[in-house]
Write an enzyme that holds these catalytic residues in place. Structure first.
Site, mmCIF file in Angstrom:
data_model
loop_
_atom_site.group_PDB
_atom_site.id
_atom_site.type_symbol
_atom_site.label_atom_id
_atom_site.label_comp_id
_atom_site.label_asym_id
_atom_site.label_seq_id
_atom_site.Cartn_x
_atom_site.Cartn_y
_atom_site.Cartn_z
ATOM 1 N N GLU A 146 -13.273 2.404 -1.205
ATOM 2 C CA GLU A 146 -13.059 3.637 -1.691
ATOM 3 C C GLU A 146 -12.455 3.438 -3.403
ATOM 4 O O GLU A 146 -12.670 4.547 -4.220
ATOM 5 C CB GLU A 146 -11.666 4.374 -1.145
ATOM 6 C CG GLU A 146 -12.493 4.890 0.126
ATOM 7 C CD GLU A 146 -11.383 5.755 0.725
ATOM 8 O OE1 GLU A 146 -10.189 5.600 0.608
ATOM 9 O OE2 GLU A 146 -11.826 6.177 2.028
ATOM 10 N N VAL A 147 -12.115 2.205 -3.658
ATOM 11 C CA VAL A 147 -11.885 1.743 -5.101
ATOM 12 C C VAL A 147 -12.779 0.916 -5.599
ATOM 13 O O VAL A 147 -12.833 -0.194 -5.032
ATOM 14 C CB VAL A 147 -10.315 1.333 -5.084
ATOM 15 C CG1 VAL A 147 -9.889 1.044 -6.377
ATOM 16 C CG2 VAL A 147 -9.335 2.440 -4.565
ATOM 17 N N HIS A 177 -6.944 -5.988 2.145
ATOM 18 C CA HIS A 177 -6.070 -5.466 2.936
ATOM 19 C C HIS A 177 -5.218 -6.646 3.846
ATOM 20 O O HIS A 177 -5.963 -7.134 4.693
ATOM 21 C CB HIS A 177 -6.194 -4.133 3.818
ATOM 22 C CG HIS A 177 -6.805 -3.031 3.142
ATOM 23 N ND1 HIS A 177 -6.094 -2.048 2.788
ATOM 24 C CD2 HIS A 177 -7.870 -2.659 2.645
ATOM 25 C CE1 HIS A 177 -6.718 -1.054 2.134
ATOM 26 N NE2 HIS A 177 -8.001 -1.661 1.987
ATOM 27 N N HIS A 180 -10.278 -5.731 -3.360
ATOM 28 C CA HIS A 180 -9.351 -5.768 -2.771
ATOM 29 C C HIS A 180 -9.256 -6.125 -1.470
ATOM 30 O O HIS A 180 -10.073 -5.681 -0.554
ATOM 31 C CB HIS A 180 -8.227 -4.227 -3.148
ATOM 32 C CG HIS A 180 -8.990 -3.074 -2.500
ATOM 33 N ND1 HIS A 180 -10.100 -2.481 -3.030
ATOM 34 C CD2 HIS A 180 -8.650 -2.373 -1.462
ATOM 35 C CE1 HIS A 180 -10.417 -1.601 -2.371
ATOM 36 N NE2 HIS A 180 -9.617 -1.282 -1.295
ATOM 37 N N ASN A 196 -13.259 -3.754 2.525
ATOM 38 C CA ASN A 196 -14.454 -2.947 2.447
ATOM 39 C C ASN A 196 -15.248 -3.170 1.277
ATOM 40 O O ASN A 196 -14.983 -3.167 0.215
ATOM 41 C CB ASN A 196 -13.779 -1.340 2.588
ATOM 42 C CG ASN A 196 -13.025 -1.306 3.695
ATOM 43 O OD1 ASN A 196 -13.349 -1.507 4.901
ATOM 44 N ND2 ASN A 196 -11.846 -0.323 3.645
ATOM 45 N N ASP A 199 0.943 -1.127 0.029
ATOM 46 C CA ASP A 199 0.083 -0.002 -0.006
ATOM 47 C C ASP A 199 0.881 1.374 0.091
ATOM 48 O O ASP A 199 1.873 1.289 0.631
ATOM 49 C CB ASP A 199 -0.906 -0.063 1.245
ATOM 50 C CG ASP A 199 -2.068 1.053 1.061
ATOM 51 O OD1 ASP A 199 -1.654 2.193 1.351
ATOM 52 O OD2 ASP A 199 -3.311 0.444 1.023
ATOM 53 N N ILE A 200 0.266 2.204 -0.623
ATOM 54 C CA ILE A 200 1.214 3.731 -0.800
ATOM 55 C C ILE A 200 1.031 4.667 0.424
ATOM 56 O O ILE A 200 2.083 5.170 0.543
ATOM 57 C CB ILE A 200 1.051 4.171 -2.162
ATOM 58 C CG1 ILE A 200 -0.326 4.644 -2.274
ATOM 59 C CG2 ILE A 200 1.651 3.616 -3.494
ATOM 60 C CD1 ILE A 200 -0.668 5.742 -3.200
#
Length: 125
Positions: A105-106, A112, A110, A97, A39-40
């Site tokens: 949010e995307v 985490h 995905h 999420n 993650d950035i």
């Protein structure tokens, strides 16, 4: 801003662009159907994102539409990332999420993988 996970897949989302090589990512591992990368904006010493290579908006979309091979590969990749990063030695958390209330949010599924420190309670009040 949280997104509606019931909307069609947006091929211009950040993860789609990473998969096409348009944006860089620090890869942890790649398999036939999945990609894992750091993650950035990490929230823990270990913070890796695992995404399927297919166009899936959320868990709902993925579990309803993905092939058995894609689902198996994705779940195994999550476990392998935990082992590769050492997150498995002291415990870790996986989080996905989904939708507006879930804080997605995307618009690309995905997961985490968090670890490397005590992670606290599941939800904050």
């Amino acid at each position: 801003m949280p997104i509606d996970a019931k909307q069609p897949y947006d091929g211009q989302n950040i993860f789609a662009r990473i998969l096409r090589g348009e944006l860089p990512a620090k890869t942890v591992m790649e398999s036939e159907h999945s990609l894992a990368f750091h993650d950035i904006q990490p929230l823990a010493p270990i913070h890796v994102l695992v995404i399927p290579k297919g166009e899936y908006v959320s868990w709902d979309d993925f579990t309803a539409s993905a092939s058995e091979a894609e689902i198996c590969d994705f779940v195994r990749t999550i476990g392998e990332v935990a082992r590769m990063t050492g997150a498995d030695t002291q415990g870790y958390r996986i989080l996905s999420n989904v939708g507006k209330r879930g804080g997605q949010e995307v618009p690309h599924l995905h997961v985490h993988v968090f670890g490397g420190q005590p992670l606290g309670p599941m939800l904050q009040r």
